[in-house]
Design an enzyme around this catalytic site. Structure first.
Site, mmCIF file in Angstrom:
data_model
loop_
_atom_site.group_PDB
_atom_site.id
_atom_site.type_symbol
_atom_site.label_atom_id
_atom_site.label_comp_id
_atom_site.label_asym_id
_atom_site.label_seq_id
_atom_site.Cartn_x
_atom_site.Cartn_y
_atom_site.Cartn_z
ATOM 1 N N GLY A 2 -2.065 -2.585 1.344
ATOM 2 C CA GLY A 2 -1.939 -2.813 2.783
ATOM 3 C C GLY A 2 -1.913 -1.520 3.563
ATOM 4 O O GLY A 2 -1.857 -0.414 3.008
ATOM 5 N N GLY A 19 -0.347 1.049 4.884
ATOM 6 C CA GLY A 19 0.983 1.630 4.743
ATOM 7 C C GLY A 19 1.317 2.693 5.750
ATOM 8 O O GLY A 19 2.490 3.010 5.961
ATOM 9 N N ARG A 20 0.303 3.270 6.397
ATOM 10 C CA ARG A 20 0.558 4.264 7.442
ATOM 11 C C ARG A 20 -0.497 4.233 8.542
ATOM 12 O O ARG A 20 -0.537 5.118 9.391
ATOM 13 C CB ARG A 20 0.641 5.663 6.842
ATOM 14 C CG ARG A 20 -0.589 6.102 6.056
ATOM 15 C CD ARG A 20 -0.434 7.534 5.594
ATOM 16 N NE ARG A 20 -1.578 7.982 4.807
ATOM 17 C CZ ARG A 20 -1.833 9.252 4.534
ATOM 18 N NH1 ARG A 20 -1.037 10.203 5.011
ATOM 19 N NH2 ARG A 20 -2.863 9.588 3.792
ATOM 20 N N LYS A 33 -3.678 6.765 12.136
ATOM 21 C CA LYS A 33 -3.292 6.995 10.746
ATOM 22 C C LYS A 33 -2.166 8.024 10.708
ATOM 23 O O LYS A 33 -2.306 9.121 11.237
ATOM 24 C CB LYS A 33 -4.491 7.482 9.936
ATOM 25 C CG LYS A 33 -4.227 7.533 8.438
ATOM 26 C CD LYS A 33 -5.507 7.825 7.677
ATOM 27 C CE LYS A 33 -5.276 7.826 6.171
ATOM 28 N NZ LYS A 33 -6.535 8.072 5.422
ATOM 29 N N ASP A 93 7.047 7.142 3.842
ATOM 30 C CA ASP A 93 7.435 7.430 5.223
ATOM 31 C C ASP A 93 6.405 7.021 6.270
ATOM 32 O O ASP A 93 6.671 7.107 7.471
ATOM 33 C CB ASP A 93 7.786 8.908 5.385
ATOM 34 C CG ASP A 93 6.633 9.850 5.025
ATOM 35 O OD1 ASP A 93 5.476 9.388 4.963
ATOM 36 O OD2 ASP A 93 6.903 11.049 4.809
ATOM 37 N N ASP A 114 -9.608 -1.125 -2.650
ATOM 38 C CA ASP A 114 -9.057 -1.089 -1.294
ATOM 39 C C ASP A 114 -9.687 0.018 -0.466
ATOM 40 O O ASP A 114 -9.470 0.084 0.747
ATOM 41 C CB ASP A 114 -7.531 -0.931 -1.327
ATOM 42 C CG ASP A 114 -7.083 0.312 -2.069
ATOM 43 O OD1 ASP A 114 -7.765 0.729 -3.017
ATOM 44 O OD2 ASP A 114 -6.030 0.875 -1.712
ATOM 45 N N ASN A 115 -10.494 0.885 -1.095
ATOM 46 C CA ASN A 115 -11.226 1.905 -0.359
ATOM 47 C C ASN A 115 -12.689 1.529 -0.170
ATOM 48 O O ASN A 115 -13.513 2.392 0.157
ATOM 49 C CB ASN A 115 -11.134 3.253 -1.093
ATOM 50 C CG ASN A 115 -9.718 3.804 -1.099
ATOM 51 O OD1 ASN A 115 -8.959 3.573 -0.167
ATOM 52 N ND2 ASN A 115 -9.349 4.498 -2.158
#
Length: 608
Positions: free
Chosen positions: A165, A167-168, A183, A195, A338-339
């Site tokens: 997912g 994530g950032r 991003k 983080d 996922d890429n």
């Protein structure tokens, strides 16, 4: 099906990995516009469609909420669990989560922006240089702007690895047909207890890489801007001794755009979780968003037919994309599913690298290995498509039942989907790759003799190029600079000498003789074709870039940016907008093999 695909692609891998094997031939014509084609009058989407700037509505940052047209939010399912949007967790029963940027940006600074990308969004130069723009793209997004992050899964060389997912990355709207993401904008449910931040180093890398790829003619996401956040982020990276250390780096937010950020992994996730309604809704959304032309071409076609056409086009786009990577010497590094973008663009510039010393087994990512190496990228793409085809087959069977199709008709639709990998992908890849090879060598046609020339050349580059090897980009550009009347300086070695890393003085005699023999065959072929010299050289110059984005160049730029000096980023950005042109004012190092200090350096030659 997967074994058959790998056997067919192995012929191509052999050109990089086994010097004696032969490439299959094709009478291909170019399927991708030449990279030198003018773009100044239009905005070019991932799959070659153009929208004239006259059709793009002007947008002010203050008007952003009214300018967006968020089809994703209208058509897909939100998370309604009521759980905190920044809490790391598995998100089920939803395509996306509404979540706002949470990045602190105490002293934001605009490092760079792309005026071309800004224009495609309707943003003027005045807007991009305003404080309003700076604050927005530093993550201070007004409450009236809807923001979201999507869930997706990932397969690693064919092995499913569960939910990932955004994530950032947080999307802040679809504007003029392009989705805009921040991003490094903070945590989401998909941050996996990290983080959610980005550092200036990685943000500059993605900004310059995506812009370089676009101007090389390779389908890619685009970069709008990089904003330094004015704080620091803890990251592991390499010190001056090449040791990986944890330290503080300047933080940043990168803004990127694409027609969509739909990934293979999104479809895999809902298939693996047995959530067919979410899988179906996502496919219908993709059909209307990235493949709307299919409905126009066949307005009476049932959904099952359109889904077959969509998947086969996904395969074709992936084939063309990977062939472009090989043309310019690009290695994605991390080719997890996922890429992989459904719309066929290069996505997520993490541990990427352009080939410097030619090595078909090179992978810049320490976790990539042989499976994701330069020469095996077609196989990696085919594996990702094969995994996606399983989700697609499941979807097609459900749709066929809804439409009342017979078992035989449903099986035929599934078979056509699987043939998207075994036939459409493989055939489109070979046709595009062969055509690129023809252009790179400046030949009139592609046949068995041309394929053997190509295969033997790559054998020389990999195994007969002295102790330090040969530079991929410099060699092909130098070959195109030679004239028919005195080819290769008369001894067959001029291009190889120009590209020899460390020089050719210490090459073994048998290496030199092998190159002379190849050059004699090559120039014999060129002479027999009797093509006008200027025509051949122009085509080669348009296929073989003079400038690529080498990691040492990036390091000089992001290290200067970390010191507060963005001029090196701007200079590289300008250089890479014309990668096929001679640029007399450019630093001569940029068109030469990598300098000694950067060869083998951790963070440049390879990275985690």
């Amino acid at each position: 099906g997967s074994d058959q695909v790998q056997r067919r692609l192995a012929h191509t891998a052999g050109a990089y990995l086994r010097p004696c094997s032969a490439l299959p031939c094709s009478a291909a014509t170019s399927m991708i516009p030449p990279p030198s084609a003018a773009r100044s009058a239009s905005s070019v989407t991932a799959h070659g469609l153009r929208r004239t700037l006259a059709t793009i509505s002007a947008v002010a940052i203050g008007d952003w909420p009214s300018a967006v047209d968020n089809s994703l939010l209208r058509e897909l399912v939100p998370d309604e669990s009521g759980k905190p949007p920044q809490l790391s967790r598995e998100v089920r029963g939803a395509h996306y989560v509404s979540v706002r940027p949470s990045v602190p940006a105490p002293a934001p600074r605009l490092v760079a922006y792309s005026s071309e990308v800004a224009s495609s969004l309707g943003l003027s130069a005045e807007t991009c240089e305003s404080d309003e723009f700076l604050q927005f793209f530093a993550g201070k997004v007004p409450e009236a702007v809807p923001c979201w992050a999507t869930s997706y899964g990932a397969s690693f060389a064919g092995r499913y690895g569960g939910q990932r997912g955004d994530g950032r990355a947080i999307s802040v709207g679809q504007v003029n047909g392009l989705e805009v993401q921040l991003k490094g904008a903070g945590t989401t449910p998909f941050s996996r207890r990290f983080d959610g931040r980005a550092v200036l180093r990685s943000s500059v890398r993605e900004f310059l890489a995506s812009e370089a790829m676009h101007h090389l003619g390779v389908p890619t996401t685009r970069a709008l801007a990089v904003v330094a956040s004015g704080d620091t982020v803890q990251r592991a990276w390499y010190d001056s001794q090449g040791r990986e250390r944890v330290g503080l780096e300047p933080g940043a937010v990168g803004a990127r755009v694409a027609p969509s950020f739909l990934r293979f992994g999104q479809f895999e996730l809902f298939y693996q979780r047995d959530e067919p309604a979410l899988l179906r809704a996502l496919a219908v959304h993709a059909l209307g968003r990235d493949f709307a032309h299919l409905r126009l071409q066949e307005p009476e076609a049932p959904l099952s037919r359109l889904l077959v056409l969509l998947f086969r086009e996904v395969c074709e786009r992936q084939a063309r994309l990977v062939a472009e990577w090989l043309r310019v010497g690009y290695c994605q590094g991390n080719m997890n599913s996922d890429n992989s973008a459904l719309c066929g663009v290069t996505l997520d510039y993490g541990p990427f690298g352009f080939l410097e010393r030619f090595d078909p087994m090179h992978c810049p990512w320490v976790g990539g290995g042989a499976e994701y190496s330069f020469g095996r990228q077609p196989q990696a793409a085919a594996i990702n498509l094969s995994i996606l085809s399983e989700a697609w087959a499941d979807l097609l069977r459900a749709v066929a039942t809804e439409e009342g199709l017979t078992r035989a008709e449903a099986d035929e639709a599934v078979q056509q989907t699987r043939e998207g990998v075994s036939s459409v992908f493989v055939d489109a890849f070979h046709a595009t790759h062969d055509e690129h090879n023809r252009r790179k060598l400046g030949l009139v046609s592609w046949d068995d003799d041309a394929a053997e020339l190509w295969t033997s050349l790559f054998g020389l580059m990999a195994t007969r190029s002295g102790p330090q090897g040969i530079d991929f980009t410099v060699f092909f550009r130098s070959l195109g600079d030679l004239t028919n009347d005195l080819p290769d300086g008369g001894d067959g070695l001029a291009a190889a000498r120009a590209a020899a890393i460390g020089g050719a003085a210490e090459w073994p005699q048998e290496h030199l003789e092998a190159w002379r023999e190849w050059a004699a065959r090559y120039w014999g072929r060129v002479g027999a074709e009797a093509r006008p010299d200027g025509e051949r050289r122009r085509e080669m110059a348009a296929a073989n870039p003079k400038y690529i984005l080498r990691n040492w160049m990036l390091a000089e730029a992001y290290e200067a940016a970390e010191r507060g000096d963005s001029s090196a980023v701007h200079a590289l950005h300008a250089l890479l907008r014309s990668p096929y042109e001679e640029q007399s004012s450019a630093d001569p190092r940029y068109a030469q093999p990598t300098p000694d200090w950067a060869r083998g350096r951790p963070g440049l030659a390879f990275m985690s």
